[in-house]
Scaffold this active site. Structure first.
Site, short mmCIF file in Angstrom:
data_model
loop_
_atom_site.label_atom_id
_atom_site.label_comp_id
_atom_site.label_asym_id
_atom_site.label_seq_id
_atom_site.Cartn_x
_atom_site.Cartn_y
_atom_site.Cartn_z
N ASP A 14 0.81 -1.22 0.00
CA ASP A 14 0.00 0.00 0.00
C ASP A 14 0.84 1.27 0.00
OD1 ASP A 14 -2.99 -1.17 0.89
OD2 ASP A 14 -1.28 -2.32 1.61
N ARG A 95 3.31 4.87 17.17
CA ARG A 95 2.94 6.00 16.32
C ARG A 95 3.64 7.31 16.72
NH1 ARG A 95 1.64 1.38 14.51
NH2 ARG A 95 0.12 1.34 12.82
N ASP A 124 -5.04 5.13 14.58
CA ASP A 124 -3.67 5.50 14.23
C ASP A 124 -3.57 6.83 13.50
OD1 ASP A 124 -2.42 3.39 15.51
OD2 ASP A 124 -2.77 2.03 13.83
N SER A 175 -5.32 -7.67 8.75
CA SER A 175 -4.55 -6.45 8.89
C SER A 175 -3.69 -6.61 10.14
CB SER A 175 -5.49 -5.25 9.04
OG SER A 175 -4.76 -4.17 9.59
N1 ARG Z 1 -6.49 -1.64 17.86
C1 ARG Z 1 -5.12 -1.34 18.06
C2 ARG Z 1 -4.92 0.11 18.40
O1 ARG Z 1 -5.74 0.93 18.06
C3 ARG Z 1 -4.24 -1.76 16.91
C4 ARG Z 1 -4.40 -0.97 15.65
C5 ARG Z 1 -3.69 -1.57 14.44
N2 ARG Z 1 -4.13 -2.92 14.23
C6 ARG Z 1 -3.98 -3.64 13.13
N3 ARG Z 1 -4.30 -4.90 13.19
N4 ARG Z 1 -3.51 -3.15 12.03
O2 ARG Z 1 -3.95 0.45 19.01
#
Ligand code: ARG
Length: 399
Positions: A14, A95, A124, A175
């Site tokens: 991506d 992040r 995120d 994901s």
């Molecule tokens: N739910 C988690 C958070 O908000 C992980 C987010 C990313 N998860 C993922 N499977 N890409 O911190």
């Protein structure tokens, strides 16, 4: 002068296809920044070159593994950080670190914009943008997935059309976001919250039900920070990495939960965080031994608020900084050893010792040698109960 956009680059399909897409959409030059937070996988140099091959004018890779461990995972450990009492915040911790390196790259390469691959439905995007707003409020943000409905299918079609040197055949149904502190898996059949996770969902942990020998580990802490395993002094990164292996082999740290996202959606996520789970369990027990009761009780409230702030993307916020100062003060005596058995999906504390222990054998013992004066308890209990007693007789009188 042409604008430059600094892209948070993973090396995957991506964000690779997003390089020429962003250039086309915005007319800007793309600077790719990939940050190693211990996610494993491909060689950093391979990732760096791929961004250039996809059309980036500059491409940098940052080995931030020790920084991530020391400056992000360790504060989370000292805060015993578990969002909704369960999730050790692994994505939420990476992040702000990535944002920090994006902001630095913007200065270095003259970037006016920052781009990330998050959708508009998740946490995120908030974490990146709230961090960037605090670090450099003049940076503007482009989020192709959210702002231009840039989907995986479009990325694949675009990559084929442009002849990009990327593998478009990878077809994980999930994901996934992973780093040193753990791994998060969502989407696919997991979106039906009645469906149990299958073994293929997991990669940091082995099936806890498999028969195997238990593993025993002694974790040494100094002022709330782990400094050694079984007497071997190691860096924070090395400690978490080794515990990911050892606790992971015992199936420790699997979490399957429905959580409250900041954007208001409830979502299902499966986590595995063997090292983090082991360390937080050990750290909490050492606090039980070394932290005075009222400080410990208050810290639980602070820890919960800290976790919510970090989950919500407010790493670089005044309240988070102030809570860090509180936590820091209280960690001074959280030093000593915790012995644990790792087995059957659990990390169980079996022993604790500390120079700074508040556990007093002579006060606690029921054997001879007891130094606790039980006669003092009688008056204490009476006065302690007095307000309830008075209120109760008032209630009886007034019905
Ligand atoms: N739910 C988690 C958070 O908000 C992980 C987010 C990313 N998860 C993922 N499977 N890409 O911190």
């Amino acid at each position: 002068m042409t604008d430059r956009v600094v892209l948070a680059y993973s090396g995957g399909l991506d964000t690779s296809a997003a390089i020429p897409f962003l250039a086309e959409k915005t007319g800007a030059e793309v600077v790719a920044v990939a940050v190693d937070v211990g996610q494993g996988g491909e060689d950093l140099e391979v990732i760096r070159t791929r961004a250039l091959d996809c059309g980036a004018v500059e491409s940098v890779v940052v080995d931030a593994r020790e920084e991530f461990a020391a400056d992000f995972c360790m504060p989370a450990l000292r805060a015993d950080a578990l969002y909704m009492d369960r999730y050790p915040l692994l994505s939420a911790l990476s992040r702000p670190l990535i944002a920090k390196h994006l902001a630095a790259a913007a200065v270095e390469f003259g970037g006016t914009h920052v781009a990330h691959g998050c959708t508009g439905k998740g946490n995120d995007q908030v974490r990146f943008e709230a961090s960037l707003a605090a670090l450099n409020p003049s940076l503007k943000v482009v989020a192709p997935a959210r702002d231009y409905a840039w989907t995986r299918d479009k990325a694949i079609a675009f990559a084929a059309e442009k002849g990009l040197p990327i593998d478009t055949t990878k077809k994980s149904p999930y994901s996934i976001d992973q780093n040193l502190w753990g791994r998060a898996v969502e989407t696919g059949f997991l979106e039906d919250i009645w469906n149990a996770p299958t073994e293929d969902v997991y990669s940091y942990t082995a099936d806890p039900a498999l028969p195997r020998e238990p593993d025993e580990v002694v974790i040494t802490f100094e002022s709330g920070l782990p400094v050694a395993l079984d007497g071997r002094r190691l860096t924070p990164f090395q400690i978490v990495a080794e515990l990911n292996e050892r606790a992971g082999a015992q199936g420790v740290g699997r979490i399957d939960m429905v959580e409250d996202r900041l954007v208001g959606i409830k979502s299902r996520e499966v986590y595995e965080a063997p090292g983090a789970t082991t360390l937080i369990t050990a750290h909490m027990e050492l606090e039980n031994v070394t932290v005075e009761r009222d400080l410990a009780r208050f810290k639980r409230t602070v820890d919960q608020r800290w976790s919510e702030l970090v989950y919500d993307g407010l790493w670089f916020s005044p309240l988070k900084r102030a809570l860090d100062a509180f936590i820091d003060t209280g960690q001074r005596h959280v030093s000593g050893d915790i012995r644990m058995t790792l087995h059957g999906g659990r990390a169980v504390v079996t022993g604790r010792r500390s120079e700074a222990s508040l556990y007093d054998f002579n006060l606690a013992t029921y054997d001879t040698g007891d130094s606790f004066d039980q006669s003092l308890a009688k008056g204490f209990v009476e006065l302690f109960s007095l307000p309830s007693k008075i209120a109760s007789s008032r209630d009886a009188r007034l019905g």
